[in-house]
Design a protein around this motif. Structure first.
Motif, mmCIF file in Angstrom:
data_model
loop_
_atom_site.group_PDB
_atom_site.id
_atom_site.type_symbol
_atom_site.label_atom_id
_atom_site.label_comp_id
_atom_site.label_asym_id
_atom_site.label_seq_id
_atom_site.Cartn_x
_atom_site.Cartn_y
_atom_site.Cartn_z
ATOM 1 N N GLY A 170 -3.891 48.194 132.538
ATOM 2 C CA GLY A 170 -5.233 47.646 132.388
ATOM 3 C C GLY A 170 -6.108 48.520 131.506
ATOM 4 O O GLY A 170 -6.819 48.030 130.625
ATOM 5 N N GLY A 171 -6.051 49.840 131.719
ATOM 6 C CA GLY A 171 -6.828 50.756 130.887
ATOM 7 C C GLY A 171 -6.369 50.750 129.445
ATOM 8 O O GLY A 171 -7.187 50.761 128.519
ATOM 9 N N LEU A 172 -5.058 50.724 129.242
ATOM 10 C CA LEU A 172 -4.522 50.699 127.877
ATOM 11 C C LEU A 172 -4.944 49.425 127.153
ATOM 12 O O LEU A 172 -5.347 49.465 125.984
ATOM 13 C CB LEU A 172 -3.003 50.810 127.925
ATOM 14 N N THR A 173 -4.871 48.296 127.844
ATOM 15 C CA THR A 173 -5.285 47.030 127.245
ATOM 16 C C THR A 173 -6.763 47.061 126.878
ATOM 17 O O THR A 173 -7.166 46.587 125.803
ATOM 18 C CB THR A 173 -5.014 45.868 128.216
ATOM 19 N N ALA A 174 -7.582 47.633 127.760
ATOM 20 C CA ALA A 174 -9.012 47.735 127.468
ATOM 21 C C ALA A 174 -9.256 48.546 126.209
ATOM 22 O O ALA A 174 -10.052 48.163 125.346
ATOM 23 C CB ALA A 174 -9.744 48.365 128.652
ATOM 24 N N GLY A 175 -8.560 49.675 126.082
ATOM 25 C CA GLY A 175 -8.757 50.507 124.908
ATOM 26 C C GLY A 175 -8.396 49.797 123.628
ATOM 27 O O GLY A 175 -9.139 49.860 122.633
ATOM 28 N N VAL A 176 -7.266 49.109 123.636
ATOM 29 C CA VAL A 176 -6.811 48.418 122.430
ATOM 30 C C VAL A 176 -7.747 47.261 122.076
ATOM 31 O O VAL A 176 -8.183 47.113 120.931
ATOM 32 C CB VAL A 176 -5.367 47.909 122.625
ATOM 33 N N VAL A 177 -8.083 46.453 123.072
ATOM 34 C CA VAL A 177 -8.911 45.268 122.817
ATOM 35 C C VAL A 177 -10.326 45.662 122.415
ATOM 36 O O VAL A 177 -10.875 45.170 121.419
ATOM 37 C CB VAL A 177 -8.934 44.358 124.058
ATOM 38 N N LEU A 178 -10.940 46.556 123.174
ATOM 39 C CA LEU A 178 -12.330 46.915 122.905
ATOM 40 C C LEU A 178 -12.479 47.668 121.593
ATOM 41 O O LEU A 178 -13.439 47.458 120.847
ATOM 42 C CB LEU A 178 -12.875 47.754 124.061
ATOM 43 N N GLU A 179 -11.520 48.552 121.275
ATOM 44 C CA GLU A 179 -11.603 49.319 120.038
ATOM 45 C C GLU A 179 -11.333 48.438 118.822
ATOM 46 O O GLU A 179 -12.010 48.540 117.801
ATOM 47 C CB GLU A 179 -10.615 50.482 120.083
ATOM 48 N N SER A 180 -10.345 47.554 118.909
ATOM 49 C CA SER A 180 -9.989 46.724 117.752
ATOM 50 C C SER A 180 -11.058 45.678 117.461
ATOM 51 O O SER A 180 -11.248 45.286 116.309
ATOM 52 C CB SER A 180 -8.633 46.049 117.993
ATOM 53 N N ARG A 181 -11.758 45.239 118.499
ATOM 54 C CA ARG A 181 -12.764 44.180 118.323
ATOM 55 C C ARG A 181 -14.188 44.708 118.279
ATOM 56 O O ARG A 181 -15.117 43.942 118.027
ATOM 57 C CB ARG A 181 -12.651 43.155 119.465
ATOM 58 N N GLY A 182 -14.375 45.982 118.560
ATOM 59 C CA GLY A 182 -15.726 46.532 118.553
ATOM 60 C C GLY A 182 -16.585 45.967 119.666
ATOM 61 O O GLY A 182 -17.812 45.846 119.509
ATOM 62 N N LEU A 183 -15.973 45.659 120.800
ATOM 63 C CA LEU A 183 -16.699 45.060 121.914
ATOM 64 C C LEU A 183 -17.316 46.130 122.809
ATOM 65 O O LEU A 183 -16.906 47.287 122.799
ATOM 66 C CB LEU A 183 -15.747 44.180 122.734
ATOM 67 N N LEU A 184 -18.305 45.722 123.584
ATOM 68 C CA LEU A 184 -18.956 46.566 124.577
ATOM 69 C C LEU A 184 -19.420 47.911 124.017
ATOM 70 O O LEU A 184 -18.924 48.973 124.401
ATOM 71 C CB LEU A 184 -18.013 46.798 125.773
ATOM 72 N N PRO A 185 -20.382 47.894 123.080
ATOM 73 C CA PRO A 185 -20.954 49.165 122.625
ATOM 74 C C PRO A 185 -21.624 49.881 123.789
ATOM 75 O O PRO A 185 -22.030 49.251 124.771
ATOM 76 C CB PRO A 185 -21.977 48.725 121.565
ATOM 77 N N PRO A 186 -21.750 51.217 123.704
ATOM 78 C CA PRO A 186 -22.269 51.981 124.845
ATOM 79 C C PRO A 186 -23.689 51.593 125.237
ATOM 80 O O PRO A 186 -24.617 51.701 124.440
ATOM 81 C CB PRO A 186 -22.213 53.431 124.347
ATOM 82 N N LYS A 187 -23.864 51.107 126.457
ATOM 83 C CA LYS A 187 -25.173 50.781 127.023
ATOM 84 C C LYS A 187 -25.162 51.123 128.506
ATOM 85 O O LYS A 187 -24.152 50.928 129.184
ATOM 86 C CB LYS A 187 -25.507 49.297 126.846
#
Length: 424
Positions: free
Chosen positions: A284-301
């Motif tokens: 789950g963590g690995l998938t989050a890293g790949v998806v969020l980094e490749s798509r630029g999702l969820l900027p820090p807030k």
């Protein structure tokens, strides 16, 4: 020698420059991921042997306490060391201690001299190695990536950690099955070596020509002053509270109890179920890293980090109460996904808002909160689990943490409404 950054940085979709474009960061990322993999291989082998020999939830609880208590006691000090001394050498000291612990386990297994007090010494030394490594490593990330690439670098580093959570249990399980715990733990020593070797000549040592060396730590008063800096900055304070609360109530104490969860689910071979449960959280963590980094999702807030943390609580509470193997795996996958997202978000916000001259100290306080407070999760999930059951202890801890997050979230929202005068 000045840090090297590639002249033609790689671009992610939307024109974002990612830290993966930085050659030195790529080397650091791969070497650090290998070291974190070795850390997890050691946990898998040592926890399994200790569980098989002693069948003691209390000893596994001590494994959690001894791993994180050094952060509570020393992280602020080692963060100060990262401000004053060469972070490369501090990380290398940590690597030497890690390798020494693996060798210690191997000698103990080889001579059939596994006793509880020896295991406790090795577990405590492992924790000391981590508290030297982590604050220095976080400062080194900033040195390599700089402010512009920092959020990407932090998330990629967290992705490497979850990759290690996924690969480490798999490698540890393969070593257990193929060569046994003795040969497996000795092989593990070699996995730490790449990071140690790269740091010998990596161009990120102290540069006295650019800035004066900060003053040394002057006891608890200096740590208290750093805490006051954190307190006065709303972002630093809120993110330090976020990770500190998650560490206090849950942390990763449930991972040390995963052999018990695997046995209780009663599906097939417990050793295979143990590996799959650990792997689901890491996947789950690995998938989050790949998806969020490749798509630029969820900027820090700040607000997003709290919402994700609340989802994490719900997923772990559901896992604790589940008696279905597929449901348990699915909820652990969700937990791993949102945990990477909110933890990397919190670290990015702290790194970006820390005063440059106190970055090591601030990151030390952050590590004290994020990692040191996990000491108490060993009590709430581990020792309490020995009395009321690990399923009850994890679900009650998750429910208590969720209640706290909801209270903080609502309080922040109402305070903002009063400041802006906007209607709810």
């Amino acid at each position: 020698m000045e840090p090297r950054i590639d002249a033609s940085p790689l671009q992610a979709p939307g024109g974002r420059t990612t830290a993966f474009a930085n050659r030195d960061f790529r080397i650091f990322l791969f070497a650090t991921s290998a070291a974190m993999t070795a850390d997890n291989v050691e946990h898998v082998i040592s926890y399994w042997v200790v569980f098989q020999k002693f069948h003691s939830p209390s000893l596994l609880a001590f494994a959690v306490v001894s791993h994180w208590a050094p952060y509570l006691a020393f992280a602020a000090y080692t963060g100060g060391l990262a401000d004053r001394f060469d972070v490369r050498r501090l990380i290398q000291i940590g690597m030497v201690l890690f390798m020494g612990v693996s060798i210690g386990w191997g000698v103990m297994f080889l001579t059939d001299s596994t006793v509880q007090w020896k295991a406790m010494v090795l577990l405590l030394t492992h924790g000391l190695a981590g508290v030297i490594w982590i604050p220095a490593s976080q400062v080194l990330i900033y040195k390599i990536a700089g402010a512009q690439q920092l959020p990407s670098a932090v998330r990629l580093n967290a992705t490497g950690r979850y990759l290690a959570f996924l690969v480490g249990p798999a490698v540890g399980s393969v070593l257990l099955l193929m060569v046994g715990p003795i040969s497996g733990i000795f092989i593990n020593v070699l996995i730490y070596a790449p990071l140690f070797l790269w740091l010998i000549s990596a161009p990120y040592g102290p540069n006295s020509a650019l800035a004066p060396r900060p003053q040394g730590i002057r006891g608890f008063a200096d740590i208290w002053r750093t805490m006051q800096v954190v307190k006065k900055n709303p972002i630093l304070l809120s993110m330090t509270l976020l990770v500190g609360a998650s560490a206090f109530f849950i942390g990763n104490a449930y991972q040390a109890q995963m052999p018990g969860f695997a046995f209780d689910l009663g599906v097939g071979r417990p050793d295979f179920a143990y590996m799959v449960l650990l792997g689901a959280d890491a996947a789950g963590g690995l998938t989050a890293g790949v998806v969020l980094e490749s798509r630029g999702l969820l900027p820090p807030k700040v607000r997003t980090a709290y919402v994700l943390a609340m989802v994490w609580c719900c997923a772990l509470a559901g896992f604790a109460r589940s008696n279905t193997y597929v449901v348990a795996i699915s909820l652990l996958f969700i937990a791993g996904f949102v945990e990477l997202a909110f933890n990397s978000m919190a670290q990015s916000l702290v790194q970006m808002n820390a005063p440059p001259e106190l970055r090591g100290r601030v990151m030390g306080v952050f590590a004290m909160s994020a990692n040191g407070m996990r000491t108490f999760s060993g009590l709430s999930v581990g020792l309490l689990g020995a009395r009321i059951g690990i399923h009850n202890s994890l679900s009650y801890s998750a429910a208590a943490l969720l209640s706290l997050y909801v209270a903080i979230f609502v309080t922040r929202y109402l305070a903002r409404q009063r400041q802006t005068g906007e209607p709810p």
